[in-house]
Design a protein around this motif. Sequence first.
Motif, mmCIF file in Angstrom:
data_model
loop_
_atom_site.group_PDB
_atom_site.id
_atom_site.type_symbol
_atom_site.label_atom_id
_atom_site.label_comp_id
_atom_site.label_asym_id
_atom_site.label_seq_id
_atom_site.Cartn_x
_atom_site.Cartn_y
_atom_site.Cartn_z
ATOM 1 N N GLN A 388 0.843 -1.185 0.000
ATOM 2 C CA GLN A 388 0.000 0.000 0.000
ATOM 3 C C GLN A 388 0.884 1.243 0.000
ATOM 4 O OE1 GLN A 388 -2.862 0.042 3.185
ATOM 5 N NE2 GLN A 388 -3.596 -2.045 2.769
ATOM 6 N N LEU A 389 0.408 2.268 -0.654
ATOM 7 C CA LEU A 389 1.139 3.528 -0.659
ATOM 8 C C LEU A 389 1.077 4.164 0.720
ATOM 9 C CD1 LEU A 389 0.033 5.075 -4.086
ATOM 10 C CD2 LEU A 389 2.203 3.937 -3.536
ATOM 11 N N VAL A 390 2.196 4.779 1.093
ATOM 12 C CA VAL A 390 2.276 5.475 2.382
ATOM 13 C C VAL A 390 2.056 6.965 2.123
ATOM 14 C CG1 VAL A 390 3.693 5.986 4.400
ATOM 15 C CG2 VAL A 390 3.884 3.753 3.268
ATOM 16 N N PRO A 391 0.917 7.515 2.541
ATOM 17 C CA PRO A 391 0.638 8.931 2.293
ATOM 18 C C PRO A 391 1.515 9.816 3.175
ATOM 19 C CG PRO A 391 -1.067 8.006 3.670
ATOM 20 C CD PRO A 391 -0.173 6.859 3.293
ATOM 21 N N PRO A 392 1.597 11.114 2.888
ATOM 22 C CA PRO A 392 2.337 12.028 3.768
ATOM 23 C C PRO A 392 1.653 12.140 5.125
ATOM 24 C CG PRO A 392 1.178 13.241 2.048
ATOM 25 C CD PRO A 392 1.070 11.790 1.681
ATOM 26 N N TYR A 393 2.476 12.330 6.153
ATOM 27 C CA TYR A 393 1.921 12.347 7.505
ATOM 28 C C TYR A 393 1.447 13.724 7.954
ATOM 29 C CZ TYR A 393 6.523 14.176 8.828
ATOM 30 O OH TYR A 393 7.671 14.934 8.924
ATOM 31 N N GLU A 394 1.877 14.779 7.283
ATOM 32 C CA GLU A 394 1.494 16.130 7.722
ATOM 33 C C GLU A 394 -0.021 16.343 7.752
ATOM 34 O OE1 GLU A 394 3.774 15.478 5.524
ATOM 35 O OE2 GLU A 394 5.674 16.362 6.185
ATOM 36 N N PRO A 395 -0.765 15.974 6.691
ATOM 37 C CA PRO A 395 -2.229 16.148 6.769
ATOM 38 C C PRO A 395 -2.877 15.309 7.863
ATOM 39 C CG PRO A 395 -1.522 15.864 4.489
ATOM 40 C CD PRO A 395 -0.355 15.528 5.355
ATOM 41 N N LEU A 396 -2.292 14.155 8.172
ATOM 42 C CA LEU A 396 -2.855 13.315 9.229
ATOM 43 C C LEU A 396 -2.689 13.968 10.597
ATOM 44 C CD1 LEU A 396 -1.612 9.777 8.070
ATOM 45 C CD2 LEU A 396 -3.888 10.779 7.778
ATOM 46 N N LEU A 397 -1.503 14.535 10.857
ATOM 47 C CA LEU A 397 -1.284 15.204 12.138
ATOM 48 C C LEU A 397 -2.203 16.411 12.294
ATOM 49 C CD1 LEU A 397 2.620 15.118 12.494
ATOM 50 C CD2 LEU A 397 0.933 13.601 13.548
ATOM 51 N N ALA A 398 -2.468 17.088 11.178
ATOM 52 C CA ALA A 398 -3.359 18.252 11.244
ATOM 53 C C ALA A 398 -4.812 17.855 11.512
ATOM 54 C CB ALA A 398 -3.261 19.054 9.955
ATOM 55 N N SER A 399 -5.146 16.591 11.247
ATOM 56 C CA SER A 399 -6.528 16.136 11.432
ATOM 57 C C SER A 399 -6.729 15.337 12.713
ATOM 58 C CB SER A 399 -6.952 15.279 10.237
ATOM 59 O OG SER A 399 -6.167 14.076 10.178
ATOM 60 N N MET A 400 -5.819 15.475 13.674
ATOM 61 C CA MET A 400 -5.953 14.749 14.936
ATOM 62 C C MET A 400 -7.257 15.135 15.650
ATOM 63 S SD MET A 400 -2.291 14.454 16.873
ATOM 64 C CE MET A 400 -1.180 13.089 16.562
ATOM 65 N N PRO A 401 -7.909 14.193 16.281
ATOM 66 C CA PRO A 401 -9.163 14.518 16.991
ATOM 67 C C PRO A 401 -8.887 15.319 18.257
ATOM 68 C CG PRO A 401 -8.554 12.235 17.378
ATOM 69 C CD PRO A 401 -7.578 12.751 16.355
ATOM 70 N N THR A 402 -9.929 15.757 18.891
ATOM 71 C CA THR A 402 -9.795 16.489 20.149
ATOM 72 C C THR A 402 -9.547 15.519 21.288
ATOM 73 O OG1 THR A 402 -12.181 16.417 20.471
ATOM 74 C CG2 THR A 402 -11.283 18.362 19.358
ATOM 75 N N GLY A 403 -8.974 16.042 22.368
ATOM 76 C CA GLY A 403 -8.694 15.207 23.524
ATOM 77 C C GLY A 403 -9.946 14.874 24.305
ATOM 78 N N ARG A 404 -9.875 13.798 25.048
ATOM 79 C CA ARG A 404 -11.001 13.368 25.884
ATOM 80 C C ARG A 404 -10.497 13.157 27.300
ATOM 81 N NH1 ARG A 404 -15.186 8.255 24.978
ATOM 82 N NH2 ARG A 404 -16.096 8.307 27.074
ATOM 83 N N GLU A 405 -11.113 13.870 28.247
ATOM 84 C CA GLU A 405 -10.714 13.742 29.644
ATOM 85 C C GLU A 405 -11.174 12.394 30.202
ATOM 86 O OE1 GLU A 405 -8.807 15.590 31.251
ATOM 87 O OE2 GLU A 405 -8.721 17.419 30.043
ATOM 88 N N TYR A 406 -10.314 11.809 30.992
ATOM 89 C CA TYR A 406 -10.627 10.532 31.624
ATOM 90 C C TYR A 406 -10.957 10.715 33.103
ATOM 91 C CZ TYR A 406 -10.137 5.672 33.131
ATOM 92 O OH TYR A 406 -10.365 4.430 33.678
ATOM 93 N N HIS A 407 -10.190 11.567 33.782
ATOM 94 C CA HIS A 407 -10.348 11.731 35.223
ATOM 95 C C HIS A 407 -11.305 12.867 35.555
ATOM 96 C CE1 HIS A 407 -7.144 8.914 36.040
ATOM 97 N NE2 HIS A 407 -6.312 9.596 35.270
ATOM 98 N N SER A 408 -11.928 12.754 36.693
ATOM 99 C CA SER A 408 -12.703 13.840 37.299
ATOM 100 C C SER A 408 -12.121 14.067 38.688
ATOM 101 C CB SER A 408 -14.192 13.480 37.393
ATOM 102 O OG SER A 408 -14.746 13.282 36.110
ATOM 103 N N PRO A 409 -11.023 14.847 38.767
ATOM 104 C CA PRO A 409 -10.317 14.997 40.053
ATOM 105 C C PRO A 409 -11.224 15.544 41.148
ATOM 106 C CG PRO A 409 -9.032 15.909 38.228
ATOM 107 C CD PRO A 409 -10.396 15.629 37.687
ATOM 108 N N GLN A 410 -11.091 14.958 42.312
ATOM 109 C CA GLN A 410 -11.856 15.399 43.474
ATOM 110 C C GLN A 410 -11.057 16.446 44.247
ATOM 111 O OE1 GLN A 410 -15.047 14.310 43.939
ATOM 112 N NE2 GLN A 410 -14.674 13.263 41.983
ATOM 113 N N PRO A 411 -11.727 17.417 44.859
ATOM 114 C CA PRO A 411 -10.993 18.428 45.625
ATOM 115 C C PRO A 411 -10.287 17.813 46.822
ATOM 116 C CG PRO A 411 -13.369 18.637 45.961
ATOM 117 C CD PRO A 411 -13.188 17.653 44.854
ATOM 118 N N TYR A 412 -9.177 18.417 47.177
ATOM 119 C CA TYR A 412 -8.381 17.928 48.296
ATOM 120 C C TYR A 412 -9.092 18.220 49.616
ATOM 121 C CZ TYR A 412 -4.479 17.668 51.624
ATOM 122 O OH TYR A 412 -3.668 17.385 52.701
#
Length: 476
Positions: A388-412
């Motif tokens: 398979q052809l290997v496309p350029p990686y620059e457009p892929l990095l520009a299309s990264m999804p948004t982050g998703r938080e995992y933790h809900s830190p509790q107050p100290y």
Amino acid sequence: MPFPFTLPTTSSVLLSDFLKSATHPSLPLAATTKRSVLKDALKKHKRLAPRDRTAHLPIVHDAVASYIPYLLALNAASGFGDVGPERVDLGVKKPLEVEWRSTLSATLPGREPPRPKLVGLHHETAFTLSTLAYTHSLLARSQLRMLQEATMLSTEQRTSAVSAAMKHLLEAHSIHKYLLSLPSVSAAKDVPADIQPSTISALASIALAEATLIVVSKDDPYAAAVSDDRNESNKDWMYKAPSIPKVRAHLFARICLAAAEHAGQAQGLLGPGKIDADLVKYATDLRRTARGKAARFLAIDAELSGKTGEGLAWLQGARKELGLAFELKDGQRKGLKGLKQSWQERREDKRVEKGGEWGMDAGKLEEARVVETLEAKWDKENSTVNVQLVPPYEPLLASMPTGREYHSPQPYQPPLLDAQTLALMRAPPDPEERAFRGDEEDSGGEEYGGRKSEPVGAFPGTSQDYGRSGTGNSYY
């Protein structure tokens, strides 16, 4: 990973010389005793060999945790507040003066960090709570160290270590956030870099980024397979291939991107020049590691869908995010940059083996190994089976999804003096009673190996009676 904080040391202080209480006269004396125990624990910890400090961390944690209820009671009473259900009348004889070692301030190479004199109970509170947060981060390091060693671990052992480390890091994050919520700390000016609001906020972001990033560690079979492959005692390759179960690659990528966002916030808050260069570099490498790991999981997601060419492009993007400038040819590193990378990895392996300050790269070298292993394997398969052809990686990095938080830190939730203990403070202290000032002298050596040895044949504790000077061992 996490960052190897240096625990600060502090001077000896008799709190009853600065504070007095008409309603609870024994409170300053009891707080002095708890503080002296903490002072001794910190100085003893600093003199230990690096390999022995891990076992001593619980002692430091217990010492600082025992002092915090008394310190917060004094802090609340000084602001005309109630301590639990009781009203504590606290007077100030003179402004409190303490010294704390500023371990995060930028210093010249080879010089001991300064120990500035601080005025006010709020500075004492800031350094004490920061020390507790550093201790939790170091306890997390002790749990994660086994994952960095080239040893085989079961899934249960790996999960247990990651869960314990995650708990410590979230506690460190909550403590830093609690410090920022204190008006006297958040509004402080002309203070050491360690307790400046921007530094505390950056440390909170780093702790949350570390806690977020290790979420995927317990379910990352690729990193575990690469670690087992480096283990010389592992003989499983003789009769079976490594088992790589399917992972929720796209979800893991978004979690890693959330960690990268937190590390990026810390990187922006840590201004160069005032903060230790190692901490600034660590925040930068932590962001690189998180983004490189995210790109690697997106590559795995593409390869599992049969898009090997796109997966190889994502791996190239991962190497770009990690800052790896060398090229791979037939799975081998080429050029001087490749030799430098191999040399750095061997140095890191030795640090892990000897218990030194490993992980200063925030796991970047370990992630680079995983990326290179996958790239060599997939490139060979793509060249022989499904081309398979290997496309350029620059457009892929520009299309990264948004982050998703995992933790809900509790107050100290800071520990408070219980009603029974506080009631005992109403009794006046015995006129002959003296607060425990500690076994460690303020002028005593703090460096590893800095303790003065006893003269030959001397009774323990009488070295000052021998010779003309207490700084040497010569009799003449």
